[in-house]
Structures are given as C-alpha cells and as structure tokens.
Write a protein that holds these residues in place. Structure first.
Motif, PDB file in Angstrom:
ATOM      1  N   GLU A  60     -34.179   7.333  88.935  1.00 41.48           N
ATOM      2  CA  GLU A  60     -33.324   6.866  90.011  1.00 41.48           C
ATOM      3  C   GLU A  60     -31.873   6.685  89.548  1.00 41.48           C
ATOM      4  OE1 GLU A  60     -35.245   3.152  88.182  1.00 41.48           O
ATOM      5  OE2 GLU A  60     -35.785   5.239  88.649  1.00 41.48           O
ATOM      6  N   LEU A  61     -31.657   6.634  88.221  1.00 37.89           N
ATOM      7  CA  LEU A  61     -30.311   6.433  87.701  1.00 37.89           C
ATOM      8  C   LEU A  61     -29.640   7.727  87.267  1.00 37.89           C
ATOM      9  CD1 LEU A  61     -30.812   3.205  85.512  1.00 37.89           C
ATOM     10  CD2 LEU A  61     -30.024   3.366  87.881  1.00 37.89           C
ATOM     11  N   GLU A  62     -30.414   8.670  86.740  1.00 32.75           N
ATOM     12  CA  GLU A  62     -29.847   9.899  86.188  1.00 32.75           C
ATOM     13  C   GLU A  62     -28.990  10.661  87.213  1.00 32.75           C
ATOM     14  OE1 GLU A  62     -29.731  11.060  83.259  1.00 32.75           O
ATOM     15  OE2 GLU A  62     -31.183   9.912  82.107  1.00 32.75           O
ATOM     16  N   PRO A  63     -29.456  10.890  88.452  1.00 36.60           N
ATOM     17  CA  PRO A  63     -28.620  11.640  89.404  1.00 36.60           C
ATOM     18  C   PRO A  63     -27.305  10.933  89.726  1.00 36.60           C
ATOM     19  CG  PRO A  63     -30.906  11.543  90.140  1.00 36.60           C
ATOM     20  CD  PRO A  63     -30.783  10.584  89.016  1.00 36.60           C
ATOM     21  N   LEU A  64     -27.339   9.599  89.849  1.00 28.04           N
ATOM     22  CA  LEU A  64     -26.112   8.867  90.153  1.00 28.04           C
ATOM     23  C   LEU A  64     -25.125   8.936  88.997  1.00 28.04           C
ATOM     24  CD1 LEU A  64     -27.547   5.667  91.891  1.00 28.04           C
ATOM     25  CD2 LEU A  64     -26.326   7.559  92.970  1.00 28.04           C
ATOM     26  N   ALA A  65     -25.646   8.778  87.765  1.00 26.48           N
ATOM     27  CA  ALA A  65     -24.764   8.816  86.597  1.00 26.48           C
ATOM     28  C   ALA A  65     -24.160  10.193  86.392  1.00 26.48           C
ATOM     29  CB  ALA A  65     -25.534   8.373  85.353  1.00 26.48           C
ATOM     30  N   ALA A  66     -24.913  11.237  86.763  1.00 27.63           N
ATOM     31  CA  ALA A  66     -24.425  12.601  86.561  1.00 27.63           C
ATOM     32  C   ALA A  66     -23.238  12.929  87.455  1.00 27.63           C
ATOM     33  CB  ALA A  66     -25.550  13.591  86.808  1.00 27.63           C
ATOM     34  N   LYS A  67     -23.047  12.203  88.528  1.00 21.37           N
ATOM     35  CA  LYS A  67     -21.950  12.480  89.456  1.00 21.37           C
ATOM     36  C   LYS A  67     -20.612  11.949  88.950  1.00 21.37           C
ATOM     37  CE  LYS A  67     -24.944  12.330  93.555  1.00 21.37           C
ATOM     38  NZ  LYS A  67     -25.191  11.639  94.851  1.00 21.37           N
ATOM     39  N   LEU A  68     -20.638  11.089  87.934  1.00 25.73           N
ATOM     40  CA  LEU A  68     -19.410  10.463  87.448  1.00 25.73           C
ATOM     41  C   LEU A  68     -19.106  10.929  86.031  1.00 25.73           C
ATOM     42  CD1 LEU A  68     -20.079   6.804  88.674  1.00 25.73           C
ATOM     43  CD2 LEU A  68     -18.569   8.496  89.736  1.00 25.73           C
ATOM     44  N   PRO A  69     -17.844  11.137  85.694  1.00 30.37           N
ATOM     45  CA  PRO A  69     -17.497  11.536  84.319  1.00 30.37           C
ATOM     46  C   PRO A  69     -17.808  10.409  83.342  1.00 30.37           C
ATOM     47  CG  PRO A  69     -15.520  11.053  85.584  1.00 30.37           C
ATOM     48  CD  PRO A  69     -16.651  11.043  86.562  1.00 30.37           C
ATOM     49  N   LYS A  70     -18.254  10.786  82.145  1.00 26.95           N
ATOM     50  CA  LYS A  70     -18.670   9.814  81.152  1.00 26.95           C
ATOM     51  C   LYS A  70     -17.903  10.051  79.862  1.00 26.95           C
ATOM     52  CE  LYS A  70     -22.761   7.947  78.793  1.00 26.95           C
ATOM     53  NZ  LYS A  70     -24.233   8.039  78.627  1.00 26.95           N
ATOM     54  N   LEU A  71     -17.328   8.987  79.323  1.00 25.71           N
ATOM     55  CA  LEU A  71     -16.626   9.077  78.044  1.00 25.71           C
ATOM     56  C   LEU A  71     -17.633   9.026  76.905  1.00 25.71           C
ATOM     57  CD1 LEU A  71     -13.581   6.717  78.708  1.00 25.71           C
ATOM     58  CD2 LEU A  71     -13.719   9.185  78.988  1.00 25.71           C
ATOM     59  N   ALA A  72     -17.374   9.811  75.876  1.00 29.01           N
ATOM     60  CA  ALA A  72     -18.297   9.859  74.736  1.00 29.01           C
ATOM     61  C   ALA A  72     -18.294   8.537  73.996  1.00 29.01           C
ATOM     62  CB  ALA A  72     -17.894  10.992  73.785  1.00 29.01           C
TER      63      ALA A  72
END
Length: 883
Positions: A70-82
């Motif tokens: 339930e979290l992976e699709p939402l997180a994938a929509k936003l850019p993530k800093l390493a």
C-alpha cells in the motif's frame, strides 16, 4: 459590565520572537499515531501527493516502506533523495542525508520516524534535530511520530505498557508543529498485525505482545488524542491573546476555583474537583495574595495551606497571584487561561457590612462577563463562616502614647505659630493632619484613628472659640470637625494600607535578593554553592537546612553532616523515591520534624533538601519560596554532576587515546629492533659456522645496536611513567657541560652524520642531575639523527645567555610547520619526514619533563635555510627558574 482585556506585552513579544512567527522559517506537520501500523506513513504520503498535485516541489528525504504494497505505489510517485551511507562496526547503515536536502532545498520534504537516533558521526545525534535545522533553512517538513516517543508522556507510556522508550523528542518540537492524528481502532490494528501488515523491527519483536493489547492500545490512543487536543487548545488561546479576544471560547471546559484563607476553602476544592471530573475538564486552584494577607492569623494561613495542598493532591494546577484588587486579578487570570467556569465561596455577613463592602462573589459575578460563576455558600452557623479578615493588630500602648505625643507636638506647634502669625484656625488644623499621617504610617490603623479623634478634640478646645470648652458657637466649625475626622480616618486607612504594601514589598525584595544571591553563587564549586544556599535558607526562614545528596545506589548523605533519626531518613528516602514533598506540614509522614523537598533534575532526583522550621509551620509563601530554592539547588547539583561527568569523560578519552597511542607505538617502533635482533640471532644460530668473521661481527653489532635502541625506548616509557607520577626528582650536583655532552655523544652513534661542536669556552660548572641531562641530550641527538639527511651536519651548541645556560641540537632535516612547534613536546606526537613516520613521540616529551624539573625551559624553532633547532635552558644556580 465585562472586564476589559489587554494582551500581556511580554507574551506578545515572545510570540513575535517565536520561530512559528518568522516568515523565513519552514513549517512542521507531524502525523501522530498511537503505535506502529495505524497508517501514519500512508497518511503522510497521501497529504504530500496532494501538495505535489498542487504544484509544490515535494521530495522524500527519508522513507522506508518495508516493501508494503500500500506504500510502494505512493512513494514511487514522488522523487526520493539518496540516503547517506555510513559504516558502523563494519556494517553499512543508511541515514538521512541532511546536506543533500539543504543543497536541494525543496519546498517540502518527507521524513519518516522523527525520533530516530542517528548513526555515530552524524551532525546531530537525533533526527528531530536534523528536522529543526531544515526548518531554520525555510524548508517545510512532514514527519511521522508515535505517541510513546514524546518526552513528557514517556513515564505514562512506561506505566501503561511496561516498556520505556529510549528514543524521545522534546515537547517543544510538538509545540511548534501542526499535529495530524492518524487514528485506528485497536481491533483493526490487531487484525493488521495478525495479517502481517505491521512492520515490527527485530529489536521490538519481543515487546510486541506487551504493546499490542486492547487495553494498551486504547490508552495510547487516548494519549495521542489528548495531546493533540492540548496542542490545538494552546493554538486557540494564543490566537485569542494575540487579537485581544476576551473569551472564553467554549471549545474546552476549564474550571477555576478561588480560594481564600478560611475553612470554606476545603469545600470549594472538593466541589471544583467534582465539577472538573464530571466535565472531564482541567481545573486550576487560584489564590490572590494581597498586602493585607501578611497580617492573617496562623489559623487562616493553615486553612489556606491545607486547601492548596488538597487541590494539588487532587490533580489541580495551583497558582498564586499578587495584587490589590482580588476580583480584577481573578477575572484577568480567568480570561488569560480561557476559563469557562469559576467556583467561588460566599459567607453570610451582617447587612451593614454588605452595604459598606460588596461581597467578593457578587462583585465577581458582576464582572465575569461570559464566564459562568458557581457560588458555594457557607452555613451561617457552621465553622465555614469563620472571619477571614486580617487579624487585628495587637494593641500596643506605646503606639497610642506616641500618638498622643504626636498630637501634643502638633498642638505646641500650632500655639507657637498662632502667637507670632495671625493664622485662621482651619490652617492650624493642617498640623493635626500631619500628626494623623505620621501615626498611620508609623503605628498602624488603630493609633491613626485614635489620633484623628483626639486631634479633633484638641483643635476644638484650644483653637475654636470659646477656648477651653467643647462648645462651638460658629456652626461652620461643626462641618469642619466632621470633614477633618473623615479625612483623618481616610488618611489612616490609606496609610495603613501603604504600610502593609511596604511590608509586602520588603518581603518580596528579601525573597528576590535571596534568590539572586543564590543564583550568583551557582558559578562556584559545589561545596560553596551548597553553603550559600543553606546560609540563605537559615537567614530567610529562620530554619535549619541541609542537603541530602543521593548516591548511585540510592543512599542519602547529609551535608553538612548530621545524625538523623530512622524516621527522618525514611521520610527523606520516600521524598527521593516518589519525587514529592514529604514530612512536617504535608500529608505524608506528618510526624516528621523536618520537611523534605526532592531535588528534581533532568537526569533524575539528585537528592533532598531538608528544612526544619524553628518558628512553627511554614506559610504557603515560604513553602513556594523553598520550592524555588530547591529548584536552584537542583540546578547547581546537576551542573556540578554534569561537570564531573564531562571531566570523567575527558579523562577517559585522554586515557583511551594514551592507550591507543602506546599500543600503536609499541606495535610499530618496538617491532623493528626486535625483528632485527631476531633476524641477526637466527642468522648466527643457523649459519654461524659458515659465516665469515666480519659477517658474524656485523650481526653481533646489529644485535647490540638494536638492543641499545630497544633499551632507550623502554627507558623512555619508564621515565615518562616516573614523570607523570611525580617520582622523578633530580639529584643536582655541580657538573661540567663538556663532560655531559661528551658522554651523550659516546652513547649515540652518529650514523653517517657530521658532528659540529660549538661550546663556549670556560663554561662554569652547572648544578644538574648528570644522568637525567645526559638522557635529554641523547633524546635530542637521537631525534636529529632520525630526521637529518645522511652525511648532513648535526650541530651541538652551548652558550651562556643572561643568567642561564642554553644548549641546543640543530640539523638540516625537514622543518616542522610553525603551527606544530608547540606540539613537538607532547606525548606520542610523531613527525613525518615525508617518507615515513618515526619515533614513539616520547623522547622530546621526556626531555621537557626533565628540564622543567630542573627549573628550566625547552624550545624548538625553524632554522634559516632549512632544518630544526631544538634545545633547552638551565638556571646557573640551584633553586632558580628560567622564565
């Protein structure tokens, strides 16, 4: 008619300075939950996605979805800093990259697990400090937090779950945040746990069954909701105060009970407690202290003290206000605290008194505005109807005689003036008014009224015709007498009130001076701090005071030393363990002779402040001041404890560095001569018969040289130990400088270097320890040979300079940086010659210790053209010191 309300200027200034009101500061939004699995991260991602859809620049700074679908699709929509890679104990750990976020500077950053403890080497020890820095940089932050990580709720959570959370954040962080509660019914959360939808770290796996129970989850859920409600209420009150809104706004019930020094106070406390319980509201017990309160009877003081103690024991917040107008102070405080209901008592007084003086309850109802006032009446025949007015001043005949003398002086002055000046009698009456003012200020209300009466009589007899009688022919003088008497009584009342205010101001000044003196002593050592505090207590309260400091095992040690009875020690231990006041005058251990205040600090309870009043029970004012003293003593002890801990940590760190440096030096520098010795000895043993005589001699000389070198290393270690223990004492005698230089040269091989001696002719005998100064020269020569290039010259100089001898060894090796010259004499400081790092860093340090033991100094300086000159100076006479 409602009381006009004006916001406190200090509070407005504080809000102007508050970080929330700085435009450049970022905003913090915390998604708060009762436990893991309620959906905080999901709610944060949904809210962030909404901001991104609105055009805001959103990035993920730190987020661990734990592969939840339930979290992976939402997180994938936003850019993530390493994340930042950190090595901890040989393992790679990922952490929030604060520098990358600051450099990227997004409008909004998402940071999961706000209370996380960062890996060693990070800029801040905890993640919430990283968030505060981001806020200071103007970056908005969304973060998640569980209620058990809030510092003020840590004890409550531990009592509920039997699990004490080590990672907590200060409440001040929540006070500057917008809080969004993510709520989930306990049954649904347990179902998610059974389905494996709740991530539980390995470190918390054993506590899952303790935490995830219906009762525990319900209690944690209530804590989260209440904490959020409190924050919203604080924001609402700040909004009202900033805009001078009188209130109250009936969003949250808050009860205030008004207490006075009478037997009705206990009934008021119980009634307010019942009302607060039924309304599930906060409640505050308030007492207004006026200047006249200092003249109350001991019984009235005791009644007030017991009522305040009862209110505190029942969970009320206790507040004491100061002011002349009781009703005005109560209304002002009620509006500032957003009070919705006031509980006040009312006594039955004679009607004539109600005409003169409006009852407090009636005046409070008239001025309370929208606040509801509940009146608890006393039984007319009960003990509650006790008179609460200040105790009448004890009649002192001396004061009344002085009042008569004041009237007599005014009379003599009036007669003298009338003899020489033709003054109207009304002008002479002013002298009597002066006597009335003097009596009111000096001797109180009773003597002042007495002065007014006899002044009217004296004025009538001596200055109003017909003289010598009380008969008045002119009717206008009757009006003069009446006005004079009323003015005299009014002046008497005002003077008496001024006298009470002066006494109150003197007491407050004495308290302030005592607290100031105590705070000034905080910078001294612990013993001086305690002595100052105890002296102030003795002077201010006429009480014997001592401090019982708590040892790590919980035992208490009195300072100053005093034998306490078993009962007193038991009371002190209880106050220490329960962090509550106990003993004389309290509801716990009432048979104790002393009162015990726990010394509370951030690191725990540091001890107990014990006070034995010499003049009976302490008043509420004295007890509050004692609590302030106890707080100051706690700060002093905590500061001393922290200083001791810091010093111990520093010594431990220095010891650890010393140990590591010693082991490193031994493993590197001692291994070289040992390897040479072992290699040469093995060669002699294995192939000695087949080696030529010169070869065998070379091997033997190698063994001898390396053994001598090894012996010098060991000698340096032993000498350093003797120096640091103070066991190295020079045995001075008169010696020749030439002899000690020659002896040192004979013990150290030049190794291909050219020696140049520059010794001043006819040097006198110098008092020094021959063996030790020889060791100094050996260490200096050994240092020069290590760093000077082969076949380069090494110079030894000895000259007289003023009143001391200067000896130096100079070479043409690499120069140490100017900034490193002072460090060359530190233990284990090692210098690199560009090819290798040599020496165990003890030779020059030992040389410095030996020279300073002789009263001399050492120096190191760069040479013109390259190289170093290192030397020392010795006094020419024993007992002198080179400066």
């Amino acid at each position: 008619m409602s009381e006009e309300y004006h916001p406190n200027p200090d509070e407005l200034l504080a809000r102007v300075r508050d970080p929330e009101h700085e435009p450049a500061r970022g905003k913090l939004r915390i998604f708060l939950g009762a436990a893991r699995g309620v959906g905080k991260t999901y709610a944060m991602l949904k809210a962030a996605q909404a901001q991104a859809d609105a055009g805001e620049q959103v990035v993920i700074g730190w987020l661990d979805t734990h592969a939840r679908p339930e979290l992976e699709p939402l997180a994938a929509k936003l850019p993530k800093l390493a994340p930042r890679q950190v090595q901890v104990h040989g393992a790679i750990v990922q952490e929030l990259d604060l520098e990358q976020i600051l450099a990227h500077h997004p409008a909004l950053v998402l940071i999961d697990d706000l209370a996380h403890t960062n890996a060693p080497g990070a800029r801040h020890p905890q993640r919430y400090l990283d968030v505060l820095e981001l806020l200071e940089a103007g970056i908005n932050v969304y973060a998640t937090l569980n209620v058990q990580h809030i510092e003020s709720l840590n004890d409550a959570v531990a009592r509920i779950t039997d699990i004490r959370e080590r990672e907590t954040i200060p409440d001040a962080v929540l006070e500057q945040a917008e809080i969004t509660v993510v709520d989930l019914a306990p049954e649904e959360l347990l179902q998610r746990l059974r389905e494996g939808k709740v991530f539980v770290p390995d470190s918390d796996a054993r506590n899952v069954h303790e935490l995830y129970r219906i009762g525990n989850l319900t209690a944690l859920r209530e804590l989260a909701l209440r904490r959020t409600a409190d924050r919203v209420d604080e924001q609402m009150r700040a909004y009202m105060s900033a805009r001078a809104i009188q209130g109250p706004w009936l969003t949250h019930e808050r009860v205030m009970v008004c207490l006075d020094a009478d037997a009705l106070a206990a009934r008021l406390v119980r009634a307010a407690r019942q009302m607060a319980t039924s309304l599930r509201a906060e409640w505050i017990a308030v007492h207004v202290q006026t200047p006249q309160a200092y003249r109350r009877t001991p019984q009235a003081h005791q009644a007030l003290e017991q009522a305040l103690a009862l209110a505190a024991a029942q969970g009320a917040q206790v507040a004491t206000l100061s002011g002349q107008n009781v009703v005005a102070e109560l209304v002002r405080y009620a509006r500032a605290q957003n009070i919705t209901k006031i509980v006040v008592g009312k006594h039955f007084y004679p009607r004539w008194r109600q005409v003169i003086e409006t009852p407090l309850a009636d005046e409070l109802i008239r001025r309370s505005g929208d606040i509801h006032v509940f009146v608890i009446t006393a039984e007319e025949s009960s003990a509650d109807a006790a008179d609460t007015r200040p105790a009448p001043r004890r009649m002192v005949w001396r004061d009344y005689l002085l009042s008569v003398a004041a009237v007599g002086g005014a009379t003599v002055l009036g007669l003298a003036v009338r003899q020489y000046l033709d003054l109207a009698p009304t002008n002479i009456a002013l002298f009597y008014l002066l006597a009335v003012v003097l009596s009111a200020v000096s001797w109180g209300l009773g003597p002042a009224i007495f002065t007014s009466v006899i002044a009217v009589l004296a004025f009538d007899i001596l200055f109003v015709p017909p003289y010598g009688t009380l008969v008045v022919h002119d009717p206008q003088y009757i009006l003069t007498f009446i006005i004079f008497l009323l003015v005299g009584i009014l002046i008497s009342e005002l003077g008496s009130r001024l006298r009470a205010q002066v006494q109150a101001a003197q007491q407050r000044e004495q308290e302030t001076a005592a607290l100031y003196a105590l705070s000034q002593s905080m910078a001294r050592d612990t013993t001086t701090r305690l002595d100052t505090a105890l002296h102030q207590l003795d002077a201010l309260f006429n009480a014997q005071a001592l401090v019982l400091r708590a040892a790590p095992d919980g035992t208490l040690t009195p300072y100053p030393a005093l034998d306490l009875s078993a009962r007193e020690l038991e009371t002190a231990q209880w106050a220490l363990a329960h962090r509550q006041t106990a003993g004389y005058g309290t509801t716990t251990f009432t048979d104790a002779e002393r009162i015990y205040f726990p010394l509370l600090a951030a690191q725990g309870t540091l001890g107990v402040l014990s006070v034995r009043p010499k003049a009976g029970r302490l008043s509420p004012r004295e007890q509050r001041l004692l609590e302030a003293f106890a707080s100051q003593v706690s700060i002093a002890l905590e500061r001393a404890q922290l200083s001791e801990q810091a010093e111990q940590a520093r010594l431990l760190e220095a010891s650890e560095r010393f140990r590591n440096a010693l082991l490193s030096s031994l493993s590197h520098d001692l291994r070289t001569p040992l390897a040479s010795i072992l290699g040469s000895a093995s060669g002699l043993l294995d192939a000695g018969a087949h080696l030529s005589e010169p070869t065998r001699r070379d091997l033997a000389e190698t063994i001898q040289e390396e053994a001598t070198r090894l012996n010098r290393y060991v000698a340096n270690l032993l000498n350093m130990t003797r120096l640091e223990s103070g066991a190295l004492q020079p045995q001075r005698d008169w010696h020749s400088v030439e002899e000690v230089v020659g002896s040192a040269l004979a013990r150290v091989k030049a190794g291909g270097h050219t020696l140049k001696l520059d010794l001043e002719p006819n040097l006198p005998l110098i008092p020094f320890d021959f063996v030790l100064i020889e060791q100094v020269l050996i260490n200096l020569l050994d240092n020069a040979y290590k760093f000077a290039p082969t076949n380069s010259p090494v110079e030894i100089n000895a000259h007289l300079q003023n009143h001391f001898l200067q000896v130096s060894v100079a070479d043409r090796g690499a120069m140490a940086p100017a900034a490193e010259l002072d460090r060359m004499f530190e233990k284990f400081y090692r210098v690199s010659d560009g090819r290798r790092t040599v020496g165990i860093g003890l030779g020059l340090s030992i040389a410095k210790g030996i020279v300073e033991a002789h009263g001399g100094t050492v120096f190191a300086k760069q040479r013109v053209g390259g190289g170093m000159e290192i030397g020392f100076c010795l006094p020419l006479r024993a007992g002198e010191v080179v400066t």
